[in-house]
Design a protein around this motif. Structure first.
Motif, mmCIF file in Angstrom:
data_model
loop_
_atom_site.group_PDB
_atom_site.id
_atom_site.type_symbol
_atom_site.label_atom_id
_atom_site.label_comp_id
_atom_site.label_asym_id
_atom_site.label_seq_id
_atom_site.Cartn_x
_atom_site.Cartn_y
_atom_site.Cartn_z
ATOM 1 N N SER A 187 51.129 131.486 22.121
ATOM 2 C CA SER A 187 51.289 131.268 23.561
ATOM 3 C C SER A 187 52.573 131.904 24.072
ATOM 4 O O SER A 187 53.552 132.064 23.335
ATOM 5 C CB SER A 187 51.306 129.770 23.876
ATOM 6 O OG SER A 187 52.453 129.155 23.323
ATOM 7 N N GLU B 125 53.283 123.108 30.791
ATOM 8 C CA GLU B 125 52.374 122.767 29.702
ATOM 9 C C GLU B 125 52.339 121.258 29.476
ATOM 10 O O GLU B 125 53.370 120.588 29.433
ATOM 11 C CB GLU B 125 52.829 123.477 28.419
ATOM 12 C CG GLU B 125 51.926 123.265 27.221
ATOM 13 C CD GLU B 125 50.530 123.827 27.446
ATOM 14 O OE1 GLU B 125 49.576 123.198 26.957
ATOM 15 O OE2 GLU B 125 50.388 124.876 28.111
ATOM 16 N N ASP C 167 42.778 128.074 22.689
ATOM 17 C CA ASP C 167 44.032 127.452 23.107
ATOM 18 C C ASP C 167 45.137 128.210 22.372
ATOM 19 O O ASP C 167 45.279 128.095 21.152
ATOM 20 C CB ASP C 167 44.004 125.974 22.713
ATOM 21 C CG ASP C 167 45.335 125.261 22.899
ATOM 22 O OD1 ASP C 167 46.356 125.927 23.130
ATOM 23 O OD2 ASP C 167 45.353 124.020 22.785
ATOM 24 N N LEU C 168 45.923 128.998 23.093
ATOM 25 C CA LEU C 168 46.915 129.851 22.449
ATOM 26 C C LEU C 168 48.101 129.062 21.911
ATOM 27 O O LEU C 168 48.803 129.535 21.014
ATOM 28 C CB LEU C 168 47.386 130.929 23.427
ATOM 29 C CG LEU C 168 46.302 131.905 23.886
ATOM 30 C CD1 LEU C 168 46.865 132.888 24.902
ATOM 31 C CD2 LEU C 168 45.700 132.654 22.704
ATOM 32 N N VAL C 169 48.340 127.871 22.450
ATOM 33 C CA VAL C 169 49.391 127.022 21.891
ATOM 34 C C VAL C 169 48.993 126.600 20.482
ATOM 35 O O VAL C 169 49.768 126.714 19.524
ATOM 36 C CB VAL C 169 49.642 125.794 22.782
ATOM 37 C CG1 VAL C 169 50.622 124.836 22.113
ATOM 38 C CG2 VAL C 169 50.186 126.227 24.147
ATOM 39 N N SER D 272 47.387 125.548 28.477
ATOM 40 C CA SER D 272 46.485 125.604 27.322
ATOM 41 C C SER D 272 45.169 124.875 27.532
ATOM 42 O O SER D 272 44.243 125.034 26.735
ATOM 43 C CB SER D 272 47.187 125.041 26.080
ATOM 44 O OG SER D 272 47.483 123.667 26.244
ATOM 45 N N ASP D 273 45.069 124.055 28.586
ATOM 46 C CA ASP D 273 43.803 123.374 28.866
ATOM 47 C C ASP D 273 42.936 124.184 29.822
ATOM 48 O O ASP D 273 42.046 123.648 30.473
ATOM 49 C CB ASP D 273 44.050 121.970 29.414
ATOM 50 C CG ASP D 273 44.799 121.982 30.747
ATOM 51 O OD1 ASP D 273 45.241 123.070 31.180
ATOM 52 O OD2 ASP D 273 44.948 120.904 31.350
ATOM 53 N N SER E 91 48.703 130.869 28.033
ATOM 54 C CA SER E 91 48.618 129.808 27.024
ATOM 55 C C SER E 91 47.184 129.469 26.649
ATOM 56 O O SER E 91 46.957 128.597 25.807
ATOM 57 C CB SER E 91 49.329 128.551 27.521
ATOM 58 O OG SER E 91 50.724 128.757 27.591
ATOM 59 N N ALA E 92 46.216 130.121 27.291
ATOM 60 C CA ALA E 92 44.809 129.949 26.925
ATOM 61 C C ALA E 92 44.065 131.210 27.324
ATOM 62 O O ALA E 92 44.478 131.929 28.240
ATOM 63 C CB ALA E 92 44.199 128.731 27.607
#
Length: 422
Positions: free
Chosen positions: A322, A85, A315-317, A257-258, A285-286
């Motif tokens: 996440s 990440e 974006d799950l973070v 996340s990106d 993470s996304a």
């Protein structure tokens, strides 16, 4: 017993190890101090050799692992070497000298499974180096000597050797269906060389994954490498087809996340842990959600535990969810929500909501303790509310339909609950 699949630089902040079940064998453990060449000798010119780096923003390139060029735009390495990440990946190709060679960024990552320590990195441009020859599917290499390559230090963690090194190892047999087991002969491995090749008769037979019993001086430590022949069909198919291109109507989970890194697409339906073979458990993470779809995600397999609902890309973070998804349901956004119980902070199903699949939740001392005022309970669910600790509570209520809790004389009384689907 377990085998530790560990990152190339054991002491880097991004490093982590995971334990995967494997049959008993002479190796007690394969630890995180894995995969630099200890002993051995300086390698001949190796234009196929690849240095894999994590790119950490303003910090720059941080050496992570070794790899091999298997096609002009594809590098073969270990899966645990891929960016974490907040990072991206880049490689250097065509020089035996540490941190030299053609620098190329990575724009896609492909893996056959979250459980196998092998990966293909797709490059943004063609590399100028020669490609290696891979072992064909089928022939056994047990009982033979192999040569392992890597930018190994002479025993000081995080200090890479100035030039590519090699050592002779002996392949003793199999660690598992996916892995070969070997012992160092003229040298062995430590951290930094993960993802590098084992060669037999000029063919790459394995991707270096981990080692055991290495303190920086042991020339004869035990080694594990992912069997290239076993995954040759996947390697060839991936190179031929190119990076995965997900359909526009698919929900896609990403491990970064990106919206990059390892990814897997899914259609409408219920997706349990076995369906998540590529993205893996607790790794997303996304999430990309096409218009008109709804995704209900759960923290446990079998659609259990805390849940969240997404109807657009997320974006799950940033969402605080996440690395926890173990199952999920993809449905049309217009369909009734039939997969979770919703517990609301206010009457008439308003305010913040806590969503839950099958399972139990202890709330005492937390943000939701004594805060629930209404609930939605889909057909087929049973919700039991307790005013203290589950069955030891003085009072409880069983709810099987949507309700305002003041009608049950239980408004703001819940300190634990159980959701069942009889």
């Amino acid at each position: 017993m377990g085998i530790a699949i560990c990152a190339g630089i054991a002491l880097s902040l991004s490093t982590a190890c995971s334990i995967a079940d494997a049959p008993d064998d002479p190796v007690e453990s394969l630890d995180s101090q894995s995969s630099e060449i200890i002993g051995g000798e300086i390698a001949e010119a190796s234009p196929w050799a690849v240095q894999v780096f994590d790119v950490r923003g303003n910090t720059g390139d941080f050496y992570q692992c070794t790899g091999t060029l298997v096609a002009p735009r594809w590098v073969l390495t270990a899966q645990h070497c891929i960016a974490d990440e907040g990072e991206t990946s880049a490689v250097r190709i065509g020089s035996n000298t540490y941190r030299e060679g053609q620098r190329i960024e990575v724009d896609a990552i492909e893996v056959p499974s979250a459980e196998v320590d092998i990966a293909l990195l797709h490059l943004t441009e063609d590399a100028g180096g020669a490609v290696v020859q891979l072992a064909p599917a089928g022939p056994a290499v047990d009982g033979t000597d192999a040569t392992v390559y890597g930018w190994g230090s002479e025993g000081t963690p995080l200090v890479m050797a100035p030039s590519l090194k090699k050592a002779v190892i002996h392949i003793d047999g199999r660690r598992s269906d996916d892995e070969l087991l070997a012992t160092g002969v003229t040298g062995s491995g430590w951290s930094g060389d993960s993802g590098g090749p084992w060669f037999v008769d000029g063919l790459q037979v394995a991707v270096f994954s981990a080692s055991s019993g290495q303190d920086g001086t042991n020339l004869h430590a035990s080694l594990a490498g992912v069997d290239v022949a076993r995954h040759r069909a996947w390697i060839d198919a991936t190179i031929a087809s190119g990076p995965t291109d997900h359909a526009e109507d698919e929900v896609v989970l990403y491990d970064l996340s990106d919206f990059s890194g390892v990814s897997q697409g899914f259609g409408i339906g219920r997706h349990n842990l076995p369906d998540m073979a590529i993205i893996g458990n607790d790794r997303a993470s996304a999430i990309k959600v096409p218009a008109g779809l709804r995704v209900t995600v759960f923290t446990h397999h079998n659609f259990e535990g805390e849940a969240r609902v997404f109807t657009s890309d997320a974006d799950l973070v940033a969402a605080g969810f996440s690395d926890v998804i173990s199952s999920f349901v993809v449905s049309r956004a217009s369909d009734p929500q039939e997969d979770v119980v919703a517990l609301y902070e206010h009457a008439d199903f308003s305010g913040d909501a806590l969503l839950y699949g099958v399972g139990s939740r202890y709330l005492i001392g937390g943000a939701w303790d004594k805060r629930i005022s209404s609930v939605r309970v889909p057909d087929g669910f049973k919700l039991t509310l307790y005013d203290l600790f589950f069955i030891y509570s003085p009072a409880s209520r069983v709810i099987t339909a949507d309700a305002n809790l003041d009608s049950y004389d239980f408004d703001d009384q819940t300190s634990s609950f159980t959701v069942e689907r009889p």
